[in-house]
Structure formats: C-alpha cells, structure tokens
Write an enzyme that holds these catalytic residues in place. Structure first.
Site, short mmCIF file in Angstrom:
data_model
loop_
_atom_site.label_atom_id
_atom_site.label_comp_id
_atom_site.label_asym_id
_atom_site.label_seq_id
_atom_site.Cartn_x
_atom_site.Cartn_y
_atom_site.Cartn_z
N ASP A 1 -6.72 17.66 5.40
CA ASP A 1 -6.84 16.23 5.70
C ASP A 1 -7.97 15.72 4.81
OD1 ASP A 1 -7.71 13.79 6.71
OD2 ASP A 1 -7.31 14.33 8.79
N VAL A 2 -7.64 14.84 3.87
CA VAL A 2 -8.65 14.42 2.87
C VAL A 2 -9.82 13.65 3.49
CG1 VAL A 2 -7.09 14.39 0.88
CG2 VAL A 2 -7.36 12.30 2.26
N TYR B 1 -5.34 -2.00 5.10
CA TYR B 1 -4.85 -1.40 3.86
C TYR B 1 -5.46 -2.11 2.64
CZ TYR B 1 -1.46 0.41 0.45
OH TYR B 1 -0.88 1.01 -0.64
C1 BGC Z 1 2.34 -0.70 -0.42
C2 BGC Z 1 3.83 -0.94 -0.30
C3 BGC Z 1 4.20 -2.29 -0.92
C4 BGC Z 1 3.59 -2.48 -2.28
C5 BGC Z 1 3.81 -3.88 -2.84
C6 BGC Z 1 1.92 -0.87 -1.86
O1 BGC Z 1 0.57 -0.59 -2.04
O2 BGC Z 1 2.01 0.60 0.07
O3 BGC Z 1 4.21 -0.88 1.06
O4 BGC Z 1 5.61 -2.40 -1.00
O5 BGC Z 1 2.21 -2.20 -2.25
O6 BGC Z 1 3.50 -4.88 -1.92
#
Ligand code: BGC
Length: 271
Positions: A69-70, A169
């Site tokens: 696991d990084v 994210y």
């Molecule tokens: C995400 C994808 C997405 C893409 C473009 C990526 O970094 O992981 O889910 O489709 O970016 O939006």
C-alpha cells in the site's frame, strides 16, 4: 564511438505503482519492452499481477510483483529494499497508483477525503523520497543513463481543471503538481529529472461507468477536441519517453496527454 542500444531503457530498473491494471499496467509493459527490469507494485488482485508478469516474460522481459500500500511507510520501505536487493539499484519510479472516491463536498466523509489524499499524494511522497535517496547515493552511471534517476508522476488534467463532486481527487492532483515541481527544483543539481503526465479521459476501470454508457460517453467526447477517448498506450508511450535519455533536458513539467481536454473546448464557439 558510443554504441547506441536499440532498447532505450536497457540495464535500468523501474518501480511502477498500481501496475496490475489500466495505465500502470501499460506503462510497466512498455518500460519492460524497452529493456527495463520492472517491479509491478499492486495492492490487490494478485492474479492480475501474475498476468502482467507473464506477459512481460513472454517477450523476454524481466519483472517481479510486490504487494504494498503506497500510503504506508513501512510497506514502501520494504518494496524499495526488495527492489534494490534484487536488481542492485533503481533508476525509474512511476507514481501511478491512484484512486477516486467521489462525493459532493457537503457529503464527503473524512474517510473519502483522507483515503484519496493518502494514496494519490502521500503515496507519491513516500515513494519519491526513497527513489531520490537511492538516486543521490548512486549518482550518474553513464553506461546506463545521463540522469541519476527519473521520476514520473501520473497526475491528471484535474491538476489544473477543477472538478465538482471530486474535490478530494482534484486537490490530490493539484498537490501532486507542486510536489513534483518542488522535488524537481530541489534535485535537478543532482541530475535527477522529475516530471508528470496529465492524462485526460483514458479508458480504464476508474471511469468505466462513463465510457461504457453511450450517453455518458458522448458527453465525455464533447470535452475532447481530438474526438476520441484515450487508451493506456497513449500514456505509456509518453512515460517511456520521459524515462529515457531522449527527454534529458526536461524536468519539472507536466506533459498533458489528453486529446486537447485542457484547451477548454467549451470556448471553441463561445466566450
Ligand atoms: C479521472 C477520470 C476522468 C479523467 C478526465 C482522470 O484523472 O481519473 O475519471 O475521466 O480524469 O476527466
């Protein structure tokens, strides 16, 4: 006269994190095709890892799997120790392991926030730290590469494009950008090169829910001027180039491989 090797990464060793599927898998296979020994890091699905290793061995390449696991320091330490013990040193690190746990910001749990930051950002820090330690210790071996070591971070177009419902994210990738640049600035005097690739919409399991549904896929295409979704190979070819001496003078930059997604296609006719 310096002899030119047909294989661009001969006698080099690479660790690719999250390498048993998607973009990581394609990068691992392509680095091995160029002659590198490749450590296939994975977190789950050992069967998939075995398949990647078999594929690499089928063309005479060299690979081994390592479960870690990084985001866990002790597991990353063990992976680097094993790599150096097996192959002598390491020349290339690809920080590819990444996850999404989407939620509207007012419904995002601390677990969803923390897990994404841990894997995508802290994992990049933990692996890069050990790679840089080894690169600095060894220095340049001109028989192998003009650089002491290369790190490639697999970021995203979302290191610059905000993304509603995925703030964890986007924050992890925005953070990755300045982590990459700061490390590149710090280590360039040691002949270490650190860059990112910013993939656009690449067909992998992370976004399968979207590209496998015709309606949603159509909406995705509206965001891509080049008018096709990306394939893992599109990213792997860029990764091989960034790992090779062909990109010797490139450090601290993000190469977007996104069919133009970062060109704000909404402005093609508007604005
Ligand atoms: C995400 C994808 C997405 C893409 C473009 C990526 O970094 O992981 O889910 O489709 O970016 O939006």
């Amino acid at each position: 006269m310096k002899t030119q090797s047909y294989y661009r990464l001969k006698r080099q060793t690479a660790i690719v994190t999250g390498a048993n599927s998607g973009i990581g898998k394609s990068i691992a296979i392509n680095l091995a095709r160029e002659g590198a020994n490749v450590v296939i890091n994975y977190h789950s699905r050992e069967e998939d890892t075995r398949e990647v290793i078999e594929e690499i061995k089928s063309f005479g390449g060299e690979a081994m799997g390592f479960k870690a696991d990084v985001s866990r320091e002790a597991e990353v330490d063990a992976m680097f120790r094993k790599t150096i013990e097996t192959y002598g040193t390491i020349h290339i690190l690809v920080n590819n392991a990444g996850i999404q746990m989407d939620a509207p910001i007012d419904q995002m749990s601390i677990e969803q926030w923390q897990k994404v930051i841990d894997v995508n950002l802290t994992g990049t820090f933990l692996c890069s730290r050990l790679a840089i330690t080894e690169f600095k210790k060894r220095g340049v071996d001109e028989q192998v590469s003009v650089s002491a070591g290369k790190i490639i971070c697999i970021s995203s177009v979302h290191e610059i494009i905000p993304w509603a419902g995925r703030a964890n994210y986007a924050a992890s990738k925005g953070g990755m950008m300045l982590l990459m640049k700061s490390m590149a600035q710090e280590t360039a005097p040691h002949m270490i090169r650190i860059n990112s690739i910013g993939p656009g919409a690449i067909k992998t399991s992370i976004n399968k829910e979207y590209w496998s549904d015709p309606e949603k896929a159509k909406k995705m295409l509206e965001l891509i001027p080049y008018n096709r979704l990306g394939e893992p190979e599109d990213i792997a070819r860029a990764a091989v180039w960034l790992a090779s001496d062909e990109s010797e003078y490139v450090t601290g930059t993000t190469l977007f491989v996104d069919g133009g997604m970062t060109l704000y296609p909404g402005f093609a006719e508007g604005g």
